[in-house]
Design an enzyme around this catalytic site. Structure first.
Site, mmCIF file in Angstrom:
data_model
loop_
_atom_site.group_PDB
_atom_site.id
_atom_site.type_symbol
_atom_site.label_atom_id
_atom_site.label_comp_id
_atom_site.label_asym_id
_atom_site.label_seq_id
_atom_site.Cartn_x
_atom_site.Cartn_y
_atom_site.Cartn_z
ATOM 1 N N GLY A 11 -27.389 1.331 30.243
ATOM 2 C CA GLY A 11 -28.221 0.779 31.323
ATOM 3 C C GLY A 11 -29.665 1.224 31.142
ATOM 4 N NE ARG A 72 -23.691 -1.012 31.084
ATOM 5 C CZ ARG A 72 -24.238 0.127 31.484
ATOM 6 N NH1 ARG A 72 -24.092 1.222 30.763
ATOM 7 N NH2 ARG A 72 -24.927 0.188 32.606
ATOM 8 C CG ASP A 103 -21.920 9.037 30.456
ATOM 9 O OD1 ASP A 103 -22.313 7.852 30.383
ATOM 10 O OD2 ASP A 103 -21.094 9.429 31.295
ATOM 11 C CB THR A 125 -28.942 7.246 32.954
ATOM 12 O OG1 THR A 125 -28.217 6.784 34.109
ATOM 13 C CG2 THR A 125 -28.702 8.732 32.839
ATOM 14 C CG ASP A 127 -26.159 6.323 36.885
ATOM 15 O OD1 ASP A 127 -26.634 5.625 37.794
ATOM 16 O OD2 ASP A 127 -25.452 5.860 35.966
ATOM 17 C CG ASP A 129 -24.468 9.984 34.906
ATOM 18 O OD1 ASP A 129 -25.479 9.965 34.183
ATOM 19 O OD2 ASP A 129 -23.598 9.105 34.859
ATOM 20 N NE ARG A 171 -22.269 5.360 34.710
ATOM 21 C CZ ARG A 171 -21.798 5.588 33.490
ATOM 22 N NH1 ARG A 171 -20.785 4.868 33.052
ATOM 23 N NH2 ARG A 171 -22.343 6.498 32.735
HETATM 24 O O1 F6P Z 1 -25.824 3.729 34.548
HETATM 25 C C1 F6P Z 1 -26.780 3.041 35.268
HETATM 26 C C2 F6P Z 1 -26.137 2.033 36.180
HETATM 27 O O2 F6P Z 1 -27.170 1.319 36.860
HETATM 28 C C3 F6P Z 1 -25.148 2.601 37.200
HETATM 29 O O3 F6P Z 1 -25.805 3.168 38.301
HETATM 30 C C4 F6P Z 1 -24.325 1.390 37.512
HETATM 31 O O4 F6P Z 1 -23.019 1.759 37.917
HETATM 32 C C5 F6P Z 1 -24.280 0.655 36.206
HETATM 33 O O5 F6P Z 1 -25.374 1.105 35.440
HETATM 34 C C6 F6P Z 1 -24.359 -0.845 36.319
HETATM 35 O O6 F6P Z 1 -24.169 -1.374 35.056
HETATM 36 P P1 F6P Z 1 -24.572 -2.852 34.627
HETATM 37 O O7 F6P Z 1 -26.067 -2.955 34.627
HETATM 38 O O8 F6P Z 1 -24.011 -3.007 33.262
HETATM 39 O O9 F6P Z 1 -23.982 -3.764 35.664
#
Ligand code: F6P
Length: 319
Positions: A11, A72, A103, A125, A127, A129, A171
């Site tokens: 992300g 991803r 991560d 990120t 998050d 995390d 997350r």
């Molecule tokens: O890891 C960053 C994040 O924005 C999280 O907060 C969220 O759960 C996820 O990515 C959303 O992923 P995507 O953009 O692939 O929907």
């Protein structure tokens, strides 16, 4: 080390551009050749690699997202895919790689390091995390965006005497919701590290009403429950109008705050210094306002982020 690559993965997060810029310009200041890899590990596998010049990273420090693009790419777990990716790096004589991401991105960097290709991980990120760092790049910007949204919701929530449930990203980490709840003055907080009971929540809402609270904001981390159902359940049980707002990807965009730009620049420059120092397989963090680096394998396998119990306890006293 003569030639290094840089990519962003997972992300996106505001400040990633500032980190790329710092890697490129610090590298060039040491006469290294620096290559940008587009679209994360996917682009690495597709050989989307381009030499960067000083001007390649002009006018990006203030921009959200990542100009290199991100993806991803779960296929990177496959060893054959990784070998093909390393072959692409070797085609360009790239000796080492800086990976900016969360991560999942660290996992890719760990695997490449284990295959003998030195990587440095930079925590990017929203998050917050990642183990081994107090803050990740993008967290501060996302936090400010969340607070701005909560302030706006507070205006309408108080005008209508409503309860507002606000779902915040993160997350499985409650930091964004926790700090947004403190800074945004939310009355109730639900985060994964603590969990929640509907009965206790309804009881607190009731107590709040008895104390004279006409409206309430409930900050909740994503993935805990369906917030629309939660809002409907609260409305049914309390008889008070309740609305849910999912802040969603708004939290991922926008111009990075000064704090994120400085952190990203600092970490980007440090990544290059570590590589020049012969250190690979490390991940960078900021702890107690000092840059630190940890073994990336150790970080993924054994290190855990501490939960900010003090801040949580404080939040519980402030509503
Ligand atoms: O890891 C960053 C994040 O924005 C999280 O907060 C969220 O759960 C996820 O990515 C959303 O992923 P995507 O953009 O692939 O929907």
């Amino acid at each position: 080390v003569k030639k290094i690559g840089v990519l962003t993965s997972g992300g996106d997060a505001p400040g990633m551009n500032a980190a790329i810029r710092a890697v490129v310009r610090t590298g060039l200041s040491y006469d290294l050749e620096v290559f940008g890899i587009y679209d994360g590990y996917f682009g690495l596998h597709q050989n989307k690699i381009k030499k960067m010049e000083r001007y390649s990273v002009s006018d990006i420090i203030n921009r959200g997202g990542t100009f290199l693009g991100s993806a991803r790419f779960p296929e990177f777990k496959d060893e054959k895919i990784r070998e093909e990716a390393v072959a692409n790096l070797k085609k360009h004589d790239i000796d080492a790689l800086v990976v900016i991401g969360g991560d999942g991105s660290y996992m890719g960097a760990k695997k490449l390091t284990e295959m003998g290709f030195p990587c440095i991980g930079i925590p990017g990120t929203i998050d917050n995390d990642i183990a081994g760092t107090d803050y990740t790049i993008g967290f501060d910007t996302a936090l400010n965006t969340a607070i701005d949204a909560i302030d706006r919701i507070r205006d309408t929530s108080s005008s209508h005497n409503r309860i507002s449930v606000v779902e915040i990203m993160g997350r499985y980490c409650g930091d964004l919701a926790l700090q947004a709840a403190i800074a945004g003055g939310a009355e109730y907080l639900i985060i994964p590290e603590v969990g929640f009971s509907r009965t206790d929540l309804l009881k607190s809402l009731n107590e709040g009403k008895l104390k004279g609270k006409k409206h309430a904001i409930i900050a909740i981390t994503e993935h805990i429950t369906n917030v629309n159902e939660l809002a409907a359940g609260i409305e049914m049980a309390t008889g008070r109008e309740t609305r849910a707002t999912v802040l969603g990807h708004i939290q991922r965009g926008g111009s990075p705050t000064a704090r994120d730009r400085v952190l990203a620049s600092w970490m980007g420059g440090y990544a290059v210094e570590l590589l020049l120092d012969g250190k690979g397989g490390r991940c960078i963090g900021i702890q107690n306002n000092q840059l630190v680096h940890h073994d990336i394998i150790e970080c993924i396998e054994n290190m855990r982020r501490p939960f900010s119990q003090d801040l949580y306890t404080l939040q519980q006293k402030l509503f």
